[in-house]
Design a protein around this motif. Structure first.
Motif, PDB file in Angstrom:
ATOM      1  N   ALA A   1       2.806  -6.490  -2.173  1.00  0.00           N
ATOM      2  CA  ALA A   1       3.322  -7.059  -0.886  1.00  0.00           C
ATOM      3  C   ALA A   1       3.001  -6.114   0.192  1.00  0.00           C
ATOM      4  N   ASP A   2       2.825  -4.702  -0.188  1.00  0.00           N
ATOM      5  CA  ASP A   2       2.720  -3.595   0.903  1.00  0.00           C
ATOM      6  C   ASP A   2       1.120  -3.700   1.539  1.00  0.00           C
TER       7      ASP A   2
ATOM      8  N   ALA B   1       0.939  -6.946   3.935  1.00  0.00           N
ATOM      9  CA  ALA B   1       1.869  -6.756   4.936  1.00  0.00           C
ATOM     10  C   ALA B   1       1.265  -5.904   5.852  1.00  0.00           C
TER      11      ALA B   1
ATOM     12  N   SER C   1      -3.152 -12.146   8.201  1.00  0.00           N
ATOM     13  CA  SER C   1      -3.556 -12.606   6.755  1.00  0.00           C
ATOM     14  C   SER C   1      -3.031 -14.060   6.519  1.00  0.00           C
TER      15      SER C   1
END
Length: 316
Positions: free
Chosen positions: A232-233, A236, A241
């Motif tokens: 996720a990081d 993010a 994206s």
């Protein structure tokens, strides 16, 4: 300024979908070759050299020939074949691969569009290697199911002719020497090739891929939440994206894993499933093999190269 685009191989599955995505663009002029001239090298050469960007939707050898026909130093190229995917002189066209990749694509003259299968593996494994949750020599296995359109015109014709008696689930590449392995290894960061078993299903387009992880032999076993957080990081931090990371969940079954869930879009959704007590996890990617896996990625790369909105002509 209107950019001139030539799709060399526009009559194929990927070429047709790219042209469809571009047909209403006022900032582009799509150069088209007459049907009776498609194998005329002189006419292809003329159009390749007249284009600001040439998009090659051809077999590997034909793509190499097209590049060799470009005599100027201005025509930029997006190649959808496997011919240049690990060539250091070509930017790899998976824009979400890392923070710097979209910039590399934007400034590149030559861009190698990624294969559909490699993207699901790269999207899930590369962030874990970069976060030091998996070692580079980890023994990765990779499998999944894709629509028959990924096999090109011949496979499409075979499945559509077979209709109700077509195979619903057909594994292939059982010699484990698939042509995507070099790019999978290079761009995941792995030091050894994954064991890859693809499957074609009896549906036209869409795909779901799986990376099962046996984590118990690692010195430090990451939890499911740590794996999810690393992925996720990673995404993010990437501007514009198209990759979405689903919330971490302990559900045993979800319709979100339908391989056709993102058909006709450029979206890829990633899922992490884990059982910490068993030191096991599965990483899942869902996307359209003809969208994010092929023509959608090509249009995304074209937008980056032209400096226009990354989402122009792309449904999310």
């Amino acid at each position: 300024m209107v950019a001139k685009i030539f799709i060399d191989g526009e009559a194929g599955t990927t070429g047709l979908q790219i042209r469809e995505r571009l047909e209403n663009r006022r900032d582009l002029e799509v150069l088209s070759i007459a049907p009776d001239k498609r194998k005329d090298q002189d006419e292809r050469k003329r159009l390749l050299n007249a284009a600001d960007v040439a998009i090659l939707c051809l077999p590997d050898d034909a793509a190499r020939e097209s590049v060799s026909l470009i005599e100027n130093d201005t025509t930029r190229v997006i190649d959808a074949s496997t011919a240049f995917r690990v060539d250091p002189d070509w930017a790899y066209g998976f824009a979400e691969m890392d923070r710097a990749q979209s910039g590399k694509i934007a400034s590149a003259r030559f861009v190698a569009n990624p294969g559909c299968w490699p993207q699901g593996l790269i999207a899930t494994v590369r962030p874990l290697i970069e976060a030091n949750l998996l070692p580079k020599d980890f023994g990765v296995t990779y499998n999944g199911i894709s629509g028959y359109s990924g096999g090109g015109k011949q496979m499409i014709a075979e499945y559509e002719a077979a209709d109700a008696i077509a195979s619903h689930f057909m594994p292939y590449a059982m010699t484990f020497t698939h042509k995507h392995l070099p790019e999978m290894t290079a761009y995941t960061g792995l030091s050894r090739e994954p064991l890859f078993v693809p499957t074609v299903g009896d549906f036209a387009q869409g795909m779901t891929t799986f990376v099962p992880l046996q984590l118990g032999h690692l010195g430090k076993v990451p939890t499911g939440r740590e794996i999810h957080a690393a992925i996720a990081d990673h995404f993010a931090a990437i501007k514009d994206s198209f990759v979405v990371v689903a919330p971490f969940s302990d559900t045993a079954k979800t319709p979100a894993l339908d391989p056709q869930a993102h058909n006709n879009t450029n979206t890829m959704t990633l899922h992490v499933f884990a059982n910490d007590a068993r030191a096991q996890a599965v990483l899942v990617a869902v996307y359209d093999n003809l969208g994010k896996g092929a023509s959608g990625a090509a249009v995304q790369n074209l937008n980056l190269m032209l400096g226009v909105n990354a989402r122009e002509s792309l449904a999310a």
